[in-house]
Design an enzyme around this catalytic site. Structure first.
Site, PDB file in Angstrom:
ATOM      1  N   TYR A 135       9.066  -1.904  10.290  1.00  0.00           N
ATOM      2  CA  TYR A 135       7.607  -2.073  10.409  1.00  0.00           C
ATOM      3  C   TYR A 135       7.031  -1.047  11.384  1.00  0.00           C
ATOM      4  O   TYR A 135       6.026  -0.389  11.105  1.00  0.00           O
ATOM      5  CB  TYR A 135       7.343  -3.495  10.890  1.00  0.00           C
ATOM      6  CG  TYR A 135       5.903  -3.921  10.906  1.00  0.00           C
ATOM      7  CD1 TYR A 135       5.337  -4.570   9.817  1.00  0.00           C
ATOM      8  CD2 TYR A 135       5.106  -3.713  12.026  1.00  0.00           C
ATOM      9  CE1 TYR A 135       4.018  -4.989   9.843  1.00  0.00           C
ATOM     10  CE2 TYR A 135       3.794  -4.126  12.058  1.00  0.00           C
ATOM     11  CZ  TYR A 135       3.253  -4.770  10.963  1.00  0.00           C
ATOM     12  OH  TYR A 135       1.949  -5.185  10.995  1.00  0.00           O
ATOM     13  N   HIS A 148      -8.820  -7.887  12.689  1.00  0.00           N
ATOM     14  CA  HIS A 148      -8.506  -6.621  12.014  1.00  0.00           C
ATOM     15  C   HIS A 148      -9.063  -6.698  10.595  1.00  0.00           C
ATOM     16  O   HIS A 148      -8.896  -7.727   9.921  1.00  0.00           O
ATOM     17  CB  HIS A 148      -6.981  -6.457  12.006  1.00  0.00           C
ATOM     18  CG  HIS A 148      -6.456  -5.229  11.346  1.00  0.00           C
ATOM     19  ND1 HIS A 148      -7.178  -4.061  11.238  1.00  0.00           N
ATOM     20  CD2 HIS A 148      -5.252  -4.978  10.762  1.00  0.00           C
ATOM     21  CE1 HIS A 148      -6.436  -3.161  10.606  1.00  0.00           C
ATOM     22  NE2 HIS A 148      -5.266  -3.687  10.302  1.00  0.00           N
ATOM     23  N   HIS A 168      -3.783  -1.767  14.393  1.00  0.00           N
ATOM     24  CA  HIS A 168      -3.349  -0.616  13.636  1.00  0.00           C
ATOM     25  C   HIS A 168      -4.489   0.256  13.120  1.00  0.00           C
ATOM     26  O   HIS A 168      -4.287   1.357  12.632  1.00  0.00           O
ATOM     27  CB  HIS A 168      -2.475  -1.165  12.486  1.00  0.00           C
ATOM     28  CG  HIS A 168      -2.332  -0.400  11.269  1.00  0.00           C
ATOM     29  ND1 HIS A 168      -2.656  -0.867  10.029  1.00  0.00           N
ATOM     30  CD2 HIS A 168      -1.894   0.862  11.101  1.00  0.00           C
ATOM     31  CE1 HIS A 168      -2.399   0.043   9.124  1.00  0.00           C
ATOM     32  NE2 HIS A 168      -1.931   1.094   9.737  1.00  0.00           N
ATOM     33  N   ASP A 225      -5.455  -6.601   3.799  1.00  0.00           N
ATOM     34  CA  ASP A 225      -4.473  -7.684   3.764  1.00  0.00           C
ATOM     35  C   ASP A 225      -4.852  -8.847   4.688  1.00  0.00           C
ATOM     36  O   ASP A 225      -4.212  -9.897   4.636  1.00  0.00           O
ATOM     37  CB  ASP A 225      -3.058  -7.187   4.072  1.00  0.00           C
ATOM     38  CG  ASP A 225      -2.974  -6.324   5.316  1.00  0.00           C
ATOM     39  OD1 ASP A 225      -3.943  -5.627   5.634  1.00  0.00           O
ATOM     40  OD2 ASP A 225      -1.914  -6.331   5.964  1.00  0.00           O
ATOM     41  N   GLU A 245      -8.349  -4.675   7.901  1.00  0.00           N
ATOM     42  CA  GLU A 245      -7.635  -4.129   6.748  1.00  0.00           C
ATOM     43  C   GLU A 245      -7.554  -5.193   5.644  1.00  0.00           C
ATOM     44  O   GLU A 245      -7.569  -6.400   5.906  1.00  0.00           O
ATOM     45  CB  GLU A 245      -6.232  -3.640   7.135  1.00  0.00           C
ATOM     46  CG  GLU A 245      -5.609  -2.830   6.008  1.00  0.00           C
ATOM     47  CD  GLU A 245      -4.404  -1.967   6.415  1.00  0.00           C
ATOM     48  OE1 GLU A 245      -3.964  -2.028   7.566  1.00  0.00           O
ATOM     49  OE2 GLU A 245      -3.924  -1.226   5.532  1.00  0.00           O
ATOM     50  N   ASP A 260      -1.604  -7.041  13.565  1.00  0.00           N
ATOM     51  CA  ASP A 260      -0.480  -6.227  13.083  1.00  0.00           C
ATOM     52  C   ASP A 260       0.590  -5.987  14.157  1.00  0.00           C
ATOM     53  O   ASP A 260       1.769  -5.782  13.843  1.00  0.00           O
ATOM     54  CB  ASP A 260      -0.978  -4.859  12.606  1.00  0.00           C
ATOM     55  CG  ASP A 260      -1.485  -4.891  11.169  1.00  0.00           C
ATOM     56  OD1 ASP A 260      -1.192  -5.858  10.443  1.00  0.00           O
ATOM     57  OD2 ASP A 260      -2.172  -3.931  10.773  1.00  0.00           O
ATOM     58  N   HIS A 272       0.817  -1.228   0.000  1.00  0.00           N
ATOM     59  CA  HIS A 272       0.000   0.000   0.000  1.00  0.00           C
ATOM     60  C   HIS A 272       0.848   1.275   0.000  1.00  0.00           C
ATOM     61  O   HIS A 272       0.622   2.216   0.725  1.00  0.00           O
ATOM     62  CB  HIS A 272      -1.119  -0.003   1.041  1.00  0.00           C
ATOM     63  CG  HIS A 272      -0.744  -0.036   2.505  1.00  0.00           C
ATOM     64  ND1 HIS A 272       0.335   0.608   3.036  1.00  0.00           N
ATOM     65  CD2 HIS A 272      -1.374  -0.615   3.554  1.00  0.00           C
ATOM     66  CE1 HIS A 272       0.361   0.409   4.342  1.00  0.00           C
ATOM     67  NE2 HIS A 272      -0.661  -0.326   4.686  1.00  0.00           N
ATOM     68  N   HIS A 307       1.812 -10.800  10.418  1.00  0.00           N
ATOM     69  CA  HIS A 307       2.860 -10.635   9.401  1.00  0.00           C
ATOM     70  C   HIS A 307       4.183 -11.139   9.961  1.00  0.00           C
ATOM     71  O   HIS A 307       4.566 -10.785  11.079  1.00  0.00           O
ATOM     72  CB  HIS A 307       3.070  -9.163   9.024  1.00  0.00           C
ATOM     73  CG  HIS A 307       1.906  -8.522   8.348  1.00  0.00           C
ATOM     74  ND1 HIS A 307       1.489  -8.862   7.089  1.00  0.00           N
ATOM     75  CD2 HIS A 307       1.082  -7.533   8.759  1.00  0.00           C
ATOM     76  CE1 HIS A 307       0.449  -8.113   6.744  1.00  0.00           C
ATOM     77  NE2 HIS A 307       0.177  -7.302   7.747  1.00  0.00           N
TER      78      HIS A 307
HETATM   79 FE1  FEO Z   1      -3.253  -3.008   9.281  1.00  0.00          FE
HETATM   80 FE2  FEO Z   1      -1.562  -5.833   8.136  1.00  0.00          FE
HETATM   81  O1  FEO Z   1      -2.935  -4.546   8.234  1.00  0.00           O
END
Ligand code: FEO
Length: 405
Positions: free
Chosen positions: A196, A78, A145, A82, A80, A164, A24, A229
């Site tokens: 990160y 979450h 996040h 991803d 988002e 995240d 992104h 992640h």
């Molecule tokens: Fe806030 Fe990995 O997404």
């Protein structure tokens, strides 16, 4: 790709994205992973999903362990893209499963999907879900996040699935910290954690501190941290918590980043005596040219250093565009506890250095003033001034750094 067992009956069923370099809008030179976790118990539970391109890989991993129609609960930590953009494919396989999600998560999810066919349970901090011999405890972590974010703690396993939080963008065949530090190195892992945090979580350090304090108040013991992640921390989860808290508390190296761009190499020429001045004063220094460096890498280097010297030529009475873009990105990240100065060459009336300081002040950075400006090409005398400026800036950085020791 194969599922990997984290704990007895708990599996990583995610996907490795070796190729992603633009996440992104920011550079991910190491790629990343989208981690999600399957818990086998009386009521089979999937915690999180993956990015849409990788849905089939994750489903294949689930199928290697269990028929997906047997999943009874899906936890969405979450929303988002991803993490949630394969939820429709998952729910098509287990339509009777209940989704556990925060109030804000539910509202957000409804903006992406028709959620009316799905059973949903809104959860808040402290709510639990008994799935057999294990209990899941939900902990809301808004802004870590996104506003909807939460973490899921598997009590009996002392396992924190942290979405995240505590993540890193690393694609690797290694799933765990001990494996990764063997095949790569601890410094590589630490660098990925810093990258990160700097690019994603920097604005939310104060929230991070309070959430970690909440976890400590609840007496939650953590044996393993499994983020959404990168690498899972089974050998030393305390390492990543400490590193995050150190950054949230303003720790950095006693060093300076010179971050600059240049039109006809005059501003670039200034970086050399500036760097020598700082080095002679005993402060390490890194020189980063913006048009040769991804912004996210420049931000990471900024964040690692106690001081930044921003170099910008004046173009049409304002900052050079690449420097302005960098400062716009930096402003959104709301950095704290850094000392900033500016320098640059101009040909007509100047203006870029003044503008840089205006933005430093909007961000709330400590400033070292005045800045240093040179007309056209630096003369020998100008280079001596640059050297002296480097010495003076390094002295100030050393003094400022003491506040954080
Ligand atoms: Fe806030 Fe990995 O997404």
């Amino acid at each position: 790709m194969k599922p990997v067992e984290l704990k007895n009956g708990i599996f990583w069923v995610g996907a490795i994205d070796w190729a992603v370099r633009d996440f992104h809008g920011y550079e991910t030179p190491r790629g990343t992973t989208y981690n999600n976790y399957l818990i086998l118990d009386n009521e089979i539970t999937l915690v999180d999903t993956v990015k849409y391109d990788f849905a089939d890989i994750s489903i294949q991993n689930i199928r290697a362990i269990v028929d997906p129609s047997k999943i009874k609960h899906v936890v969405i930590n979450h929303i988002e893209n991803d993490h949630v953009t394969s939820i429709d494919k998952i729910m098509a396989l287990c339509p009777d499963a209940t989704i556990h999600i925060t109030e804000k998560g539910k509202k957000g999810l409804a903006r992406f999907y028709d959620i009316s066919p799905w059973k949903m349970r809104v959860v808040k901090s402290g709510d639990t879900l008994l799935i057999g011999k294990r209990t899941l405890l939900f902990l809301e972590t808004p802004m870590l996040h996104w506003p909807d974010s939460m973490m899921t703690y598997v009590k009996e396993e002392k396992l924190l699935i942290s979405q995240d939080g505590f993540g890193q963008h690393i694609a690797s065949a290694a799933r765990f910290d001990d494996e990764y530090t063997t095949c790569q190195s601890m410094s590589e892992l630490e660098d990925a954690i810093t990258d990160y945090y700097a690019n994603i979580l920097m604005p939310f350090g104060h929230i991070l501190k309070s959430k970690v304090a909440d976890i400590q108040k609840l007496g939650i013991e953590i044996e393993m941290i499994a983020p959404d992640h990168g690498i899972i921390f089974r050998q030393d989860p305390g390492m990543v918590i400490k590193r995050y808290l150190d950054m949230a508390n303003g720790k950095s190296d006693l060093s300076v980043s010179i971050i600059y761009d240049t039109m006809w190499h005059s501003t670039e020429q200034m970086t050399v005596p500036l760097m020598h001045g700082m080095k002679d004063e005993g402060v390490d220094c890194k020189v980063i040219k913006l048009r040769a460096t991804p912004q996210s890498v420049a931000v990471k280097e900024f964040w690692k250093s106690r001081g930044v010297l921003l170099g910008t030529p004046t173009l049409n009475n304002i900052m050079y565009p690449s420097v302005a873009t960098f400062l716009t990105y930096l402003r959104g990240l709301r950095p704290k506890n850094r000392l900033a100065g500016a320098f640059g060459s101009f040909g007509w009336g100047g203006g870029a250095v003044k503008e840089a300081y205006e933005i430093f002040k909007k961000i709330g950075l400590e400033t070292f003033e005045p800045g240093l400006e040179v007309l056209y090409r630096p003369s020998e005398e100008d280079e001596r001034k640059c050297y002296d400026y480097g010495v003076a800036f390094a002295k100030k950085v050393k003094e400022y750094h003491k506040k954080f020791e």
